[in-house]
Design a protein around this motif. Structure first.
Motif, PDB file in Angstrom:
ATOM      1  N   ALA A 125       1.000  -1.220  -0.087  1.00 44.36           N
ATOM      2  CA  ALA A 125      -0.121  -0.019   0.074  1.00 44.36           C
ATOM      3  C   ALA A 125       0.947   1.128   0.037  1.00 44.36           C
ATOM      4  CB  ALA A 125      -1.100   0.125   1.296  1.00 44.36           C
ATOM      5  N   SER A 126       1.984   1.303   0.809  1.00 45.24           N
ATOM      6  CA  SER A 126       2.955   2.186   0.785  1.00 45.24           C
ATOM      7  C   SER A 126       3.788   2.404  -0.434  1.00 45.24           C
ATOM      8  CB  SER A 126       3.917   2.169   1.875  1.00 45.24           C
ATOM      9  OG  SER A 126       3.436   1.506   2.997  1.00 45.24           O
ATOM     10  N   ASP A 162      -6.237   1.968  -7.422  1.00 49.96           N
ATOM     11  CA  ASP A 162      -7.459   2.883  -6.775  1.00 49.96           C
ATOM     12  C   ASP A 162      -7.956   2.508  -5.554  1.00 49.96           C
ATOM     13  OD1 ASP A 162      -7.381   4.595  -9.037  1.00 49.96           O
ATOM     14  OD2 ASP A 162      -8.466   3.016 -10.206  1.00 49.96           O
ATOM     15  N   VAL A 163      -8.209   1.236  -5.232  1.00 53.36           N
ATOM     16  CA  VAL A 163      -8.505   0.790  -3.913  1.00 53.36           C
ATOM     17  C   VAL A 163      -7.785  -0.682  -3.681  1.00 53.36           C
ATOM     18  CG1 VAL A 163     -11.000   1.213  -4.283  1.00 53.36           C
ATOM     19  CG2 VAL A 163     -10.413  -1.002  -4.954  1.00 53.36           C
ATOM     20  N   LYS A 214      -4.382   3.897   7.309  1.00 51.84           N
ATOM     21  CA  LYS A 214      -4.045   5.335   7.567  1.00 51.84           C
ATOM     22  C   LYS A 214      -3.282   5.518   6.323  1.00 51.84           C
ATOM     23  CE  LYS A 214      -3.670   5.812  12.380  1.00 51.84           C
ATOM     24  NZ  LYS A 214      -2.838   5.894  13.407  1.00 51.84           N
ATOM     25  N   THR A 215      -2.326   4.506   5.868  1.00 51.57           N
ATOM     26  CA  THR A 215      -1.724   4.698   4.574  1.00 51.57           C
ATOM     27  C   THR A 215      -2.332   4.719   3.404  1.00 51.57           C
ATOM     28  OG1 THR A 215       0.150   3.243   5.510  1.00 51.57           O
ATOM     29  CG2 THR A 215       0.193   3.720   3.267  1.00 51.57           C
ATOM     30  N   ILE A 216      -3.320   3.932   3.288  1.00 48.86           N
ATOM     31  CA  ILE A 216      -4.504   4.108   2.342  1.00 48.86           C
ATOM     32  C   ILE A 216      -5.005   5.209   2.118  1.00 48.86           C
ATOM     33  CG2 ILE A 216      -6.604   2.919   1.159  1.00 48.86           C
ATOM     34  CD1 ILE A 216      -5.451   0.235   2.416  1.00 48.86           C
ATOM     35  N   ILE A 217      -5.483   5.905   3.191  1.00 49.69           N
ATOM     36  CA  ILE A 217      -6.410   7.146   3.391  1.00 49.69           C
ATOM     37  C   ILE A 217      -5.452   8.090   2.977  1.00 49.69           C
ATOM     38  CG2 ILE A 217      -7.607   8.580   4.932  1.00 49.69           C
ATOM     39  CD1 ILE A 217      -8.219   6.030   6.707  1.00 49.69           C
ATOM     40  N   SER A 218      -4.202   8.000   3.525  1.00 54.13           N
ATOM     41  CA  SER A 218      -3.333   9.432   3.250  1.00 54.13           C
ATOM     42  C   SER A 218      -2.999   9.593   1.616  1.00 54.13           C
ATOM     43  CB  SER A 218      -2.386   9.333   4.182  1.00 54.13           C
ATOM     44  OG  SER A 218      -1.408   8.176   3.846  1.00 54.13           O
ATOM     45  N   LYS A 219      -3.004   8.260   1.098  1.00 49.88           N
ATOM     46  CA  LYS A 219      -2.627   8.519  -0.286  1.00 49.88           C
ATOM     47  C   LYS A 219      -3.873   8.954  -1.337  1.00 49.88           C
ATOM     48  CE  LYS A 219       0.487   5.809  -1.835  1.00 49.88           C
ATOM     49  NZ  LYS A 219       1.804   4.689  -2.026  1.00 49.88           N
ATOM     50  N   GLY A 220      -5.001   8.982  -0.647  1.00 51.60           N
ATOM     51  CA  GLY A 220      -6.008   9.421  -1.359  1.00 51.60           C
ATOM     52  C   GLY A 220      -6.765   8.111  -1.920  1.00 51.60           C
ATOM     53  N   GLY A 241     -11.418   8.135   8.971  1.00 49.86           N
ATOM     54  CA  GLY A 241     -11.731   9.039   7.965  1.00 49.86           C
ATOM     55  C   GLY A 241     -11.839   8.562   6.623  1.00 49.86           C
ATOM     56  N   GLY A 242     -12.022   7.212   6.382  1.00 59.69           N
ATOM     57  CA  GLY A 242     -11.766   6.598   5.115  1.00 59.69           C
ATOM     58  C   GLY A 242     -13.279   7.044   4.389  1.00 59.69           C
TER      59      GLY A 242
END
Ligand SMILES: [Zn+2]
Ligand SMILES: [Zn+2]
Length: 293
Positions: A162-163, A169-170, A206-212, A243-244
């Motif tokens: 993920a990083s 996209d997902v 958190k990684t997934i969310i922060s990358k949009g 926040g996802g």
């Protein structure tokens, strides 16, 4: 009612059982307005003899998608752009061109080139092969002291991917490994405990969310012995808490009869987590769809 299925396979995937045209008929019959094909592109895997390669012939695949887009919607069959889901329930189906990439840490450059070469609407990044082997095979589990160690290693690999990757996209079926966990296979369907894996799962989400990026609800879990979606409801809930927002819904159908399978349960599960809608992707751009009132 959910009217889009964003994760499906046809005979263009090594393990797909139904022709693309038949999948579209099934989608129409089930009042699905938007179907995205996401054939397997699992580069550099070494499945046991006879299991196939899981590398899609993308040129032939894209050609067939274009033919069927044209058949469904001759006026508007341009590369996904500007297509909109038809209102007529049993009318034309919006057909989207996607792919499911089997992510492994050493494939970043390879997939960068690959995804730049085709005008995909939607890309699912999934962890199938992890540490050289797919959790669908017992050898994966035999490589670890305990089932928990194996699941942890799987999540850690997802966190790494993920990083490292931007070409998704997902993230697909985040807890896919659990479908094949020995305890699940034996029928001891124990509850999944988020807290047991909370540290690594928090980092992953958190990684997934922060990358949009987003995640998917994959409804195959309901029919694969887990009696719940992939990922588990506790993971969906935590994603929302963190926040996802971006979330797609897919059946992971490999055969016509699984299109949109258990989508009623999926919607219920998402509502219970506080989601009020879901997303589809056109031209790699998220489009929000509210749940019906
Ligand atoms: Zn998958
Ligand atoms: Zn799949």
């Amino acid at each position: 009612m959910i009217r889009s299925d964003l994760h499906t396979h046809t005979t263009f995937s090594t393990d797909g059982k139904s022709e693309m045209a038949d999948m579209i008929e099934s989608a129409r019959g089930r009042r699905i307005q938007t179907i995205c094909f996401t054939e397997h592109m699992d580069y550099d895997t070494h499945y046991p003899e006879g299991e196939g390669t899981f590398v899609v012939d993308t040129d032939s695949y894209m050609k067939r998608v274009r033919e069927l887009q044209f058949r469904e919607n001759p006026d508007n069959a341009v590369l996904g752009a500007g297509q909109s889901a038809p209102d007529d329930m049993y009318g034309p189906v919006e057909v989207l061109f996607g792919v499911e990439l089997g992510l492994q840490p050493h494939l970043v450059e390879h997939y960068k080139k690959y995804t730049a070469s085709y005008p995909f609407d939607f890309i699912i990044g999934s962890s199938h092969v992890t540490g050289g082997i797919d959790p669908a095979f017992p050898e994966f589990w035999e490589g670890y002291r305990t089932e928990k160690d194996a699941v942890l290693a799987y999540f850690e690999c997802e966190y790494k991917c993920a990083s490292l990757f931007d070409t998704y996209d997902v993230y697909g079926h985040i807890d896919y490994a659990l479908r094949y966990a020995p305890s699940v296979k034996k029928g001891e369907t124990r509850e999944f405990s988020y807290d047991e894996y909370g540290d690594i799962l928090d980092e992953l989400l958190k990684t997934i969310i922060s990358k949009g990026k987003g995640i998917e609800l994959n409804s195959a879990g309901y029919r694969k012995g887990l009696h719940r979606p992939n990922p588990d409801i506790s993971i969906l809930k935590r994603y929302k808490e963190l926040g996802g927002e971006i979330l797609t819904i897919g059946s992971d159908a490999h055969v016509t009869t699984d299109i949109a399978a258990d989508f009623d349960l999926a919607e219920k599960a998402l509502r219970s987590c506080g989601f009020t809608g879901h997303y589809i992707f056109r031209n790699r751009k998220p489009v929000r769809i509210d749940f019906d009132e």
